[in-house]
Design a protein around this motif. Structure first.
Motif, PDB file in Angstrom:
ATOM      1  N   GLU A  30     -19.592 -30.601  12.864  1.00 49.92           N
ATOM      2  CA  GLU A  30     -18.687 -29.919  13.783  1.00 49.92           C
ATOM      3  C   GLU A  30     -19.430 -28.849  14.584  1.00 49.92           C
ATOM      4  O   GLU A  30     -19.179 -28.670  15.785  1.00 49.92           O
ATOM      5  CB  GLU A  30     -17.528 -29.295  13.010  1.00 49.92           C
ATOM      6  N   ALA A  31     -20.342 -28.141  13.936  1.00 45.55           N
ATOM      7  CA  ALA A  31     -21.128 -27.122  14.641  1.00 45.55           C
ATOM      8  C   ALA A  31     -22.035 -27.764  15.683  1.00 45.55           C
ATOM      9  O   ALA A  31     -22.141 -27.289  16.823  1.00 45.55           O
ATOM     10  CB  ALA A  31     -21.952 -26.310  13.644  1.00 45.55           C
ATOM     11  N   PHE A  32     -22.689 -28.851  15.318  1.00 48.77           N
ATOM     12  CA  PHE A  32     -23.553 -29.557  16.269  1.00 48.77           C
ATOM     13  C   PHE A  32     -22.738 -30.090  17.450  1.00 48.77           C
ATOM     14  O   PHE A  32     -23.180 -30.048  18.597  1.00 48.77           O
ATOM     15  CB  PHE A  32     -24.281 -30.710  15.575  1.00 48.77           C
ATOM     16  N   ALA A  33     -21.531 -30.601  17.161  1.00 51.28           N
ATOM     17  CA  ALA A  33     -20.682 -31.135  18.228  1.00 51.28           C
ATOM     18  C   ALA A  33     -20.251 -30.034  19.187  1.00 51.28           C
ATOM     19  O   ALA A  33     -20.153 -30.249  20.405  1.00 51.28           O
ATOM     20  CB  ALA A  33     -19.463 -31.829  17.624  1.00 51.28           C
ATOM     21  N   ALA A  34     -19.975 -28.833  18.663  1.00 49.89           N
ATOM     22  CA  ALA A  34     -19.582 -27.712  19.523  1.00 49.89           C
ATOM     23  C   ALA A  34     -20.704 -27.346  20.481  1.00 49.89           C
ATOM     24  O   ALA A  34     -20.477 -27.090  21.668  1.00 49.89           O
ATOM     25  CB  ALA A  34     -19.197 -26.504  18.670  1.00 49.89           C
ATOM     26  N   VAL A  35     -21.933 -27.314  19.989  1.00 50.74           N
ATOM     27  CA  VAL A  35     -23.082 -27.018  20.844  1.00 50.74           C
ATOM     28  C   VAL A  35     -23.255 -28.100  21.899  1.00 50.74           C
ATOM     29  O   VAL A  35     -23.538 -27.824  23.071  1.00 50.74           O
ATOM     30  CB  VAL A  35     -24.362 -26.879  19.993  1.00 50.74           C
ATOM     31  N   LYS A  36     -23.048 -29.344  21.498  1.00 53.91           N
ATOM     32  CA  LYS A  36     -23.264 -30.463  22.413  1.00 53.91           C
ATOM     33  C   LYS A  36     -22.283 -30.463  23.586  1.00 53.91           C
ATOM     34  O   LYS A  36     -22.639 -30.844  24.702  1.00 53.91           O
ATOM     35  CB  LYS A  36     -23.148 -31.782  21.639  1.00 53.91           C
ATOM     36  N   ARG A  37     -21.055 -30.005  23.371  1.00 54.43           N
ATOM     37  CA  ARG A  37     -20.064 -30.024  24.449  1.00 54.43           C
ATOM     38  C   ARG A  37     -20.021 -28.699  25.217  1.00 54.43           C
ATOM     39  O   ARG A  37     -19.276 -28.560  26.193  1.00 54.43           O
ATOM     40  CB  ARG A  37     -18.674 -30.324  23.889  1.00 54.43           C
ATOM     41  N   ALA A  38     -20.834 -27.729  24.814  1.00 51.43           N
ATOM     42  CA  ALA A  38     -20.781 -26.399  25.425  1.00 51.43           C
ATOM     43  C   ALA A  38     -21.280 -26.420  26.869  1.00 51.43           C
ATOM     44  O   ALA A  38     -22.191 -27.163  27.225  1.00 51.43           O
ATOM     45  CB  ALA A  38     -21.624 -25.420  24.613  1.00 51.43           C
ATOM     46  N   SER A  39     -20.658 -25.580  27.693  1.00 53.46           N
ATOM     47  CA  SER A  39     -21.125 -25.363  29.060  1.00 53.46           C
ATOM     48  C   SER A  39     -22.203 -24.289  29.104  1.00 53.46           C
ATOM     49  O   SER A  39     -23.012 -24.257  30.036  1.00 53.46           O
ATOM     50  CB  SER A  39     -19.964 -24.938  29.954  1.00 53.46           C
ATOM     51  N   ALA A  40     -22.201 -23.384  28.129  1.00 58.38           N
ATOM     52  CA  ALA A  40     -23.192 -22.317  28.028  1.00 58.38           C
ATOM     53  C   ALA A  40     -23.343 -21.946  26.560  1.00 58.38           C
ATOM     54  O   ALA A  40     -22.375 -21.992  25.798  1.00 58.38           O
ATOM     55  CB  ALA A  40     -22.773 -21.100  28.844  1.00 58.38           C
TER      56      ALA A  40
END
Length: 281
Positions: free
Chosen positions: A68-78
């Motif tokens: 879940e943490a990796f997925a959050a970084v992957k979809r981040a705009s910044a």
């Protein structure tokens, strides 16, 4: 919609690293909102993922919370990443997070670097360790980073810490919005909301300014050279870029290409070269 993800490694309940990350995240949220973008924020404390990171290192299977943490970084705009510094290097658990994430997760993503330490002598630790790592992950590490030593948490105006945070988060907002122009109003919206007589950034004034530009250049300007298919000059900019008079010149479609890269499956058989071809058979 802009999503800002902060990844910090606070090694205690009330660490200065966590506090710095929260202040940078709050400042970034304000910088984006001031430019007309809707913002959501996510704060990941790597301390809570310590066991999952070690398990992934030795087993190769990520835990659900780490996925879940990796997925959050992957979809981040910044992305904002803040690490505590010990013995002139960021804490190993913080760098381990970035060592285990997918190689393309930061492709085309602006990343603001931050660090904390007991003395300003550690201020280049993020530059020597985190910046090359972010570059390897294809992220855009911003030129301005934020380091907070012990002395920065006291004194008048907190020894300029607030000012440095504001400058860095303004840079983060400008680059992220240039890469994601759909998250703010269009050029027509900007022009309609502007006061009469003003010009949107990147749009030359009619009359004197155009004539002045031609008078200082001995070569005639051809329309095909000023408006290229590869660059978008009509992206609304704010802050230092406006004050310096610079136009927003961003490769058209760069953000889309970066998102495609992040979505690419490196193990897709269609993108893997057969071993026989590698051997020249």
């Amino acid at each position: 919609m802009i999503e800002i993800v902060a990844v910090s490694t606070g090694l205690s309940e009330d660490s200065t690293t966590t506090r710095l990350a929260q202040r940078m995240l709050s400042s970034a949220e304000g910088a984006f909102a001031a430019r007309g973008a809707e913002v959501t924020t996510t704060h990941i404390n790597v301390r809570t993922l310590a066991k999952a990171l070690v398990d992934l290192t030795v087993s190769g299977f990520p835990a659900r919370e780490l996925d879940e943490a990796f997925a959050a970084v992957k979809r981040a705009s910044a992305v904002i990443t803040v690490a505590p510094v010990y013995k002139a290097a960021p804490a190993g658990i913080h760098t381990l997070f970035w060592q285990l994430i997918d190689d393309a997760s930061l492709a085309g993503t602006p990343v603001l670097l931050g660090g904390t330490g007991g003395t300003p002598r550690h201020s280049l630790a993020a530059e020597s360790t985190l910046r090359p790592m972010i570059a390897y992950l294809k992220g855009f590490a911003l030129p301005t980073s934020v380091f907070a030593a012990t002395d920065d948490w006291g004194g008048g105006e907190q020894a300029g810490l607030d000012r440095r945070i504001t400058q860095a988060t303004d840079e983060l907002a400008e680059l992220a919005l240039a890469l994601n122009p759909a998250s703010v109003g269009t050029r027509e919206d900007t022009a309609a909301e502007a006061d009469p007589g003003t010009q949107p950034t990147g749009t030359p004034a009619v009359g004197a300014s155009v004539a002045g530009a031609q008078s200082t250049d001995s070569h005639p300007t051809d329309a095909s050279t000023t408006e290229s298919d590869d660059y978008a000059r009509d992206i609304p900019y704010a802050g230092p870029a406006d004050e310096s008079g610079k136009s927003a010149i961003t490769p058209r479609g760069l953000g889309d290409r970066a998102r495609d890269e992040r979505a690419r499956d490196e193990f897709d058989p269609a993108s893997v070269t057969p071993f026989s071809l590698l051997l020249g058979q």
